[in-house]
Design a protein around this motif. Structure first.
Motif, mmCIF file in Angstrom:
data_model
loop_
_atom_site.group_PDB
_atom_site.id
_atom_site.type_symbol
_atom_site.label_atom_id
_atom_site.label_comp_id
_atom_site.label_asym_id
_atom_site.label_seq_id
_atom_site.Cartn_x
_atom_site.Cartn_y
_atom_site.Cartn_z
ATOM 1 N N ASP A 174 18.682 -24.099 56.254
ATOM 2 C CA ASP A 174 19.150 -25.256 55.474
ATOM 3 C C ASP A 174 18.752 -25.173 54.013
ATOM 4 O O ASP A 174 19.316 -25.881 53.171
ATOM 5 C CB ASP A 174 18.597 -26.557 56.075
ATOM 6 N N LYS A 177 21.285 -24.879 51.221
ATOM 7 C CA LYS A 177 22.049 -26.035 50.742
ATOM 8 C C LYS A 177 21.481 -26.611 49.446
ATOM 9 O O LYS A 177 22.128 -27.436 48.788
ATOM 10 C CB LYS A 177 22.063 -27.134 51.814
ATOM 11 N N ILE A 257 19.450 -31.914 52.551
ATOM 12 C CA ILE A 257 19.938 -31.175 53.715
ATOM 13 C C ILE A 257 20.987 -31.976 54.483
ATOM 14 O O ILE A 257 22.061 -31.463 54.837
ATOM 15 C CB ILE A 257 18.761 -30.798 54.643
#
Length: 284
Positions: A174, A177, A257
């Motif tokens: 993640d 991102k 996230i």
């Protein structure tokens, strides 16, 4: 187990004898028969203020409800600590120490609940695990009465929070991102909060270990300068700021996230950083 710091011959105030398992270095009932430890008590006003500030900002910026809940939980810790140091009663001690565990574990819940914008099945499972953990800890701590047990569990939760935040920002899938400059901003804010929290912990232990030495210095310099030598009060100040910064770091990480980092930025008011909504809809 009873751990007593300071002089057990201090006078008894309106709350009666000490029933808590901890009695800190500050002289008891030195300035008022209604407040057992004046500096340790009053210093919690700062913690309560900064926690309420966080809750108000979260509402104003239409941030996730979980951030408001976390800030209100932090407020509850401050209120419990105020009562604990004012009375040195066992019930007030629990009102301080138990919310410390609840709020810390709640922060971990937020850090592990990063899948999907809304409250999902994973969220419910994590919430159930959180409730079971806190129920078991509450029962075991009331039975054991060992303050070292509480401190070890609390320390474990704080360090786990730091490791989980670091993992999400640097090693998780993640993390892609979040662009590098945003991750750096979050990392600096969380690291500063953790450093201040650690400085508070050092102040706490210096106050405990060198109580006799500090007491002599307090008598030598006199009041009000002696208030600056109350190490446990500095724990309240440093952890108040540090907790707010770490909560912002946790929230900014999970929002980046679960949502989109471009919907948020760091604002400042009176020098205190906060998460500011730029655009987008509310995410839970």
């Amino acid at each position: 187990m009873t751990t007593v710091y300071g002089n057990s011959t201090w006078p008894v105030g309106v709350w009666g004898p000490v029933t808590a398992t901890l009695d800190w270095c500050e002289a008891n009932y030195q300035f008022s028969k209604y407040i057992a430890e004046m500096t340790n008590t009053v210093s919690n006003v700062f913690s309560i203020w900064i926690a309420l500030y966080g809750a108000i900002i979260a509402q104003k910026e239409d941030l996730p409800t979980r951030l408001t809940i976390g800030s209100l939980g932090f407020t509850l810790v401050g209120v419990g600590s105020f009562a604990f140091h004012a009375t040195l009663l066992r019930g007030a001690q629990l009102a301080d120490e138990l919310p410390m565990i609840y709020v810390s574990s709640y922060g971990l819940f937020c850090l592990f609940d990063t899948k999907g914008r809304d409250f999902s099945r994973r969220s419910w499972l994590l919430a159930a695990a959180l409730l079971v953990f806190n129920a078991l800890f509450t029962w075991s701590y009331i039975v054991s009465r060992d303050p070292v047990y509480h401190q070890l569990v609390f320390g474990f939760l704080v360090f786990t929070t730091a490791f989980r935040t670091h993992y999400l920002l640097t090693r998780s899938a993640d993390s892609a991102k979040i662009p590098a400059h945003v991750r750096a901003t979050i990392g600096r804010m969380f690291a500063l909060g953790f450093a201040l929290f650690s400085l508070g912990f050092i102040s706490w232990n210096v106050d405990n270990i060198y109580c006799d030495v500090l007491t002599r210095y307090k008598k030598a310099v006199g009041w009000p300068l002696a208030f600056l030598l109350e190490g446990h009060a500095w724990w309240h100040i440093f952890t108040g700021i540090g907790t707010q910064l770490m909560m912002n770091g946790i929230t900014y990480t999970t929002l980046s996230i679960k949502d989109d980092y471009r919907n948020y930025k760091i604002g400042r008011n009176l020098g205190v950083p906060y998460i500011q909504r730029v655009s987008g809809k509310k995410v839970e």
